[in-house]
Design an enzyme around this catalytic site. Structure first.
Site, PDB file in Angstrom:
ATOM      1  N   GLY A 142      37.080  44.473  37.986  1.00 52.46           N
ATOM      2  CA  GLY A 142      38.080  43.879  38.870  1.00 52.46           C
ATOM      3  C   GLY A 142      37.896  42.379  38.981  1.00 52.46           C
ATOM      4  O   GLY A 142      37.489  41.725  38.022  1.00 52.46           O
ATOM      5  N   ASN A 143      38.158  41.834  40.157  1.00 46.09           N
ATOM      6  CA  ASN A 143      38.077  40.381  40.331  1.00 46.09           C
ATOM      7  C   ASN A 143      36.767  39.962  40.996  1.00 46.09           C
ATOM      8  O   ASN A 143      36.048  40.786  41.574  1.00 46.09           O
ATOM      9  CB  ASN A 143      39.286  39.859  41.128  1.00 46.09           C
ATOM     10  CG  ASN A 143      39.347  40.430  42.537  1.00 46.09           C
ATOM     11  OD1 ASN A 143      38.460  40.220  43.346  1.00 46.09           O
ATOM     12  ND2 ASN A 143      40.411  41.180  42.839  1.00 46.09           N
TER      13      ASN A 143
ATOM     14  N   GLU B  78      32.276  43.808  35.797  1.00 47.89           N
ATOM     15  CA  GLU B  78      33.190  43.357  34.748  1.00 47.89           C
ATOM     16  C   GLU B  78      34.340  42.647  35.443  1.00 47.89           C
ATOM     17  O   GLU B  78      35.262  43.275  35.958  1.00 47.89           O
ATOM     18  CB  GLU B  78      33.689  44.556  33.925  1.00 47.89           C
ATOM     19  CG  GLU B  78      32.598  45.271  33.157  1.00 47.89           C
ATOM     20  CD  GLU B  78      32.003  44.427  32.040  1.00 47.89           C
ATOM     21  OE1 GLU B  78      32.678  43.488  31.573  1.00 47.89           O
ATOM     22  OE2 GLU B  78      30.865  44.704  31.620  1.00 47.89           O
TER      23      GLU B  78
ATOM     24  N   CYS C   8      42.334  41.188  31.420  1.00 48.56           N
ATOM     25  CA  CYS C   8      41.241  40.332  31.910  1.00 48.56           C
ATOM     26  C   CYS C   8      40.795  39.311  30.868  1.00 48.56           C
ATOM     27  O   CYS C   8      40.244  38.266  31.219  1.00 48.56           O
ATOM     28  CB  CYS C   8      40.058  41.172  32.366  1.00 48.56           C
ATOM     29  SG  CYS C   8      39.342  42.199  31.064  1.00 48.56           S
TER      30      CYS C   8
ATOM     31  N   VAL D 170      36.183  40.624  44.983  1.00 45.82           N
ATOM     32  CA  VAL D 170      35.737  41.983  45.314  1.00 45.82           C
ATOM     33  C   VAL D 170      34.352  42.233  44.712  1.00 45.82           C
ATOM     34  O   VAL D 170      33.530  42.934  45.302  1.00 45.82           O
ATOM     35  CB  VAL D 170      36.747  43.032  44.819  1.00 45.82           C
ATOM     36  CG1 VAL D 170      36.246  44.449  45.098  1.00 45.82           C
ATOM     37  CG2 VAL D 170      38.100  42.814  45.485  1.00 45.82           C
ATOM     38  N   GLY D 171      34.080  41.640  43.550  1.00 47.72           N
ATOM     39  CA  GLY D 171      32.771  41.768  42.923  1.00 47.72           C
ATOM     40  C   GLY D 171      31.649  41.334  43.848  1.00 47.72           C
ATOM     41  O   GLY D 171      30.577  41.963  43.893  1.00 47.72           O
TER      42      GLY D 171
END
Length: 489
Positions: A188-189, A210, A244, A192-193
């Protein structure tokens, strides 16, 4: 007990039975998963069509074909991957058995993304199964139809206790993150990571993140601009730019900007016709929130190609922006949509400086016929992956690690890298209760002579064949006797 707690407890209990560990059971689960994509391809494709307007062929090409290849590779190579891995020894351990033994981590949490919902959710699951783990699968709630199909189909094909599926939104994900896992794999982004990493830190749980970022694309003025732009257009507008590793922006010299615009325009027409809105191979933005976010990026930039849009259909045409400034809105975050900004720079050195001033990207693209230019860009920048004269295709190479660096992520996967990422590589040394004389050099009282012998035995590494090891072992026995008699007694 919440539904999320129950799923984790179920997976933990199933893992503790030990049934996920035998290679035969892992292979059986992988083959069952492979059958899903053969027997239920229409269900998979129909759901993605509703979520992202991908065609059935596009779904197979960009989602399930790669998964089938990964599963086949894991089945074929699993015995080798899981086998003990002998390592180089020093003289002190020449007679010992020294190796790395991969072992399962335990229960893995896999949090998928919505842009390629099957590819980025099931690919880590393949690694988790191959490595002998249990796994709780959390598909993205943004792909509503795909998440529902995944929740329905996975338990029909693979062990529903070892690999439960948990659907839902933010509250459900937060509840999952309150549970203890042995590894968390998130796609994800970066925002949020950071939340994922903070939650994992409370239990010292390792993570694979990732993420993404703004992947630059440098086009050298002396390359085949027509071919370069065709490949860039494919990489950018596939899945409506929601990839991505899509080229986020182009860097080129002012003298070729107009040519680049024209060639990208030609490629758009070739791929998606004069009216991309009616083309079955052109997707849609996932929802209206993302539609509005992308449209807001256009406010202070000049449109050279495209720009047409329809909010009710979440449609944004393939768009090229010219003479974009570094401070423009479109350059402040990952675009994740079909906008392609062009920024002009004066030289390769200036392009490298531009890239290095920003966060490390997930991918870096360079188009040039000059290997010196390619090597300079490679040696003076950092990115998750580097691809010269094409876009995206490094993702399809199972023998390459796929992952980010810095703000674009940590850890990697694909092929054997998935297996290793989700395994504990256990260091093993098996020694015999013999030749105690050699060990005397490490026991007190410590003396300069003992240190001299220790230096010799520890700092000399060996990589011998079987006959060489036998000969060396014989020499060591004699040496041990000499050491014991003359120096240590």
């Amino acid at each position: 007990m919440s539904r999320e707690q129950q799923a984790v407890a179920l997976a933990r209990k199933a893992f503790e039975t030990g049934r996920s560990k035998p290679l035969e059971y892992r292979i059986y689960q992988l083959k069952s998963l492979q059958r899903l994509f053969i027997e239920r391809q229409k269900d998979v494709s129909d759901a993605i069509k509703k979520d992202l307007n991908k065609s059935e062929v596009g779904t197979q090409l960009y989602e399930t074909l790669g998964l089938e290849g990964e599963i086949s590779l894991a089945i074929r190579k699993l015995k080798d991957w899981a086998a003990p891995r002998p390592v180089e020894k020093n003289l002190l351990t020449i007679s010992d058995t020294v190796y790395i033994q991969p072992e399962p981590l335990g229960v893995v949490l896999i949090i998928g993304a919505w842009n390629y919902p099957w590819a980025v959710t099931i690919q880590p699951l393949i690694g988790a199964i191959a490595a002998g783990n249990a796994a709780v699968v959390k598909p993205s709630e943004v792909c509503v139809h795909t998440a529902k199909v995944m929740e329905e189909l996975l338990p029909l094909y693979i062990d529903k206790e070892l690999y439960p599926v948990v659907t839902g939104g933010v509250p459900e994900t937060q509840e999952l993150l309150r549970q203890r896992f042995d590894h968390i794999f998130y796609t994800g982004n970066s925002m949020v990571g950071k939340v994922i990493m903070e939650a994992a830190a409370k239990n010292l749980t390792p993570v694979t993140l990732e993420l993404g970022g703004k992947s630059p694309c440098y086009i050298d003025k002396d390359c085949d601009i027509s071919v370069a732009c065709r490949r860039v257009a494919w990489g950018k507008y596939t899945n409506c730019g929601q990839t991505c590793i899509a080229p986020d922006y182009i860097l080129c010299e002012p003298s070729i900007q107009n040519r680049v615009i024209e060639e990208v325009k030609k490629a758009i027409k070739e791929f998606y016709t004069d009216d991309p809105k009616t083309c079955p191979d052109y997707g849609r933005i996932i929802n209206q929130r993302h539609f509005k976010r992308i449209m807001a990026m256009l406010e202070d930039s000049t449109i050279a190609v495209g720009g047409e849009n329809d909010e009710s259909d979440c449609y944004i045409a393939p768009t090229v922006l010219q003479d974009v400034k570094p401070e423009a809105k479109v350059m402040q975050e990952e675009i994740f949509g079909p906008l392609l900004p062009i920024l002009t720079i004066g030289s390769l050195d200036e392009a490298i400086k531009f890239v290095n001033k920003r966060e490390k990207p997930l991918a870096l693209y360079i188009f040039s016929q000059d290997n010196k230019v390619i090597n300079k860009m490679r040696d003076e920048t950092s990115s998750g992956g580097l691809l010269a004269n094409d876009c995206l295709v490094h993702y399809s190479v199972s023998s390459l690690p796929f992952g980010g660096v810095g703000n674009s992520g940590m850890g990697c996967y694909h092929g054997k890298f998935s297996f290793d990422q989700l395994s504990h590589l256990r260091a093993c040394l098996i020694k015999q209760l013999k030749m105690e004389g050699v060990n005397s050099m490490r026991y007190p009282p410590h003396t300069p002579k003992k240190l001299g012998w220790a230096r010799f035995f520890i700092l000399k590494t060996v990589d011998l064949g079987w006959l060489g090891r036998m000969a060396l072992l014989a020499i060591m026995v004699v040496a041990a006797a000499v050491v014991l008699q003359n120096y240590l007694l």
